[in-house]
Write a protein that holds these residues in place. Structure first.
Motif, mmCIF file in Angstrom:
data_model
loop_
_atom_site.group_PDB
_atom_site.id
_atom_site.type_symbol
_atom_site.label_atom_id
_atom_site.label_comp_id
_atom_site.label_asym_id
_atom_site.label_seq_id
_atom_site.Cartn_x
_atom_site.Cartn_y
_atom_site.Cartn_z
ATOM 1 N N GLU A 119 22.782 13.892 6.719
ATOM 2 C CA GLU A 119 22.426 13.363 5.396
ATOM 3 C C GLU A 119 23.396 13.883 4.344
ATOM 4 N N ALA A 120 23.740 15.149 4.458
ATOM 5 C CA ALA A 120 24.701 15.743 3.520
ATOM 6 C C ALA A 120 26.053 15.032 3.606
ATOM 7 N N VAL A 123 25.795 11.806 1.537
ATOM 8 C CA VAL A 123 25.667 12.085 0.104
ATOM 9 C C VAL A 123 26.962 12.683 -0.445
ATOM 10 N N HIS A 126 29.631 10.112 -1.001
ATOM 11 C CA HIS A 126 29.355 9.393 -2.248
ATOM 12 C C HIS A 126 29.795 10.240 -3.452
ATOM 13 N N ALA A 127 29.486 11.536 -3.427
ATOM 14 C CA ALA A 127 29.898 12.440 -4.514
ATOM 15 C C ALA A 127 31.423 12.501 -4.612
ATOM 16 N N ALA A 150 23.059 13.462 -11.670
ATOM 17 C CA ALA A 150 22.769 12.982 -10.316
ATOM 18 C C ALA A 150 23.725 13.613 -9.308
ATOM 19 N N ASP A 153 22.882 17.313 -8.951
ATOM 20 C CA ASP A 153 21.683 17.490 -8.138
ATOM 21 C C ASP A 153 21.998 17.342 -6.651
ATOM 22 N N ASP A 154 22.773 16.333 -6.286
ATOM 23 C CA ASP A 154 23.147 16.142 -4.886
ATOM 24 C C ASP A 154 23.972 17.313 -4.358
ATOM 25 N N CYS A 155 24.938 17.743 -5.126
ATOM 26 C CA CYS A 155 25.823 18.828 -4.686
ATOM 27 C C CYS A 155 25.073 20.151 -4.557
ATOM 28 N N ARG A 157 21.764 20.406 -3.975
ATOM 29 C CA ARG A 157 20.806 20.259 -2.876
ATOM 30 C C ARG A 157 21.462 20.417 -1.506
ATOM 31 N N TYR A 158 22.626 19.821 -1.317
ATOM 32 C CA TYR A 158 23.213 19.771 0.016
ATOM 33 C C TYR A 158 24.268 20.831 0.313
#
Length: 182
Positions: A119-120, A123, A126-127, A150, A153-155, A157-158
């Motif tokens: 999943e990372a 994501v 995309h980042a 956004a 938050d993704d960076c 989290r993963y």
């Protein structure tokens, strides 16, 4: 299906203020590992956000992710990374990543050796594209504070909140070390 009126923007919808943006950023950074919170790239992102340096913040956040992934790969196992990713040259130190490993190879290699999950990978790619569009191309549209949040938050989290992976020990090297210490 009727849209709830509270979600429909109106002329009366309050603007995102500096204080509310700062509050959202602070909350987004809460889970960041203690050893990463003072990372110079994160510090730089925080420095430019109050003056709407959204492009620069996106670039700095991405640089923090790349820095963290490189260090986690080194800790996990450079020999394993070199076996997992076919590169032009063997990676032996941090600087080799800068010179010989692109972001896709870094993300894929981190996945292959167990530093990040599937999943990372999705994501983070995309980042990476977000960074490419907004920080790499100044003629693109202006990123919004929501885009920055956004991505942050993704960076977080993963990658930036995740602990270092378990170190992999090369058994042959370990046995050789143990035999030579007698």
């Amino acid at each position: 299906m009727q849209t709830p009126t509270s979600l429909v923007p109106t002329a009366r919808t309050p603007a995102l203020t500096h204080d509310s943006l700062s509050s959202l950023i602070e909350r987004s950074l809460d889970p960041v590992r203690e050893d990463m919170i003072a990372n110079p790239y994160i510090v730089e992102a925080l420095r430019v956000l109050p003056v709407r340096g959204y492009r620069s913040a996106i670039g700095s956040i991405w640089n923090a992710v790349v820095d963290d992934l490189r260090n986690k790969i080194i800790y996990r196992s450079l020999p394993l990374f070199n076996k997992a990713v076919k590169l032009r040259r063997e990676i032996n130190r941090y600087e080799d990543f800068q010179n010989y490993v692109n972001d896709d190879e870094l993300i894929d290699g981190a996945y292959e050796i167990g530093v990040i999950g599937w999943e990372a990978v999705k994501v983070l790619k995309h980042a990476k594209e977000t960074r490419h569009i907004f920080d790499g191309h100044p003629h693109s549209s202006e990123p919004s504070p929501f885009k920055v949040l956004a991505m942050l938050d993704d960076c977080v989290r993963y990658v930036l909140s995740q602990p270092y992976p378990v170190e992999i020990v090369d058994i042959d090297e370990y046995v050789t070390t143990m035999q030579s210490s007698d």
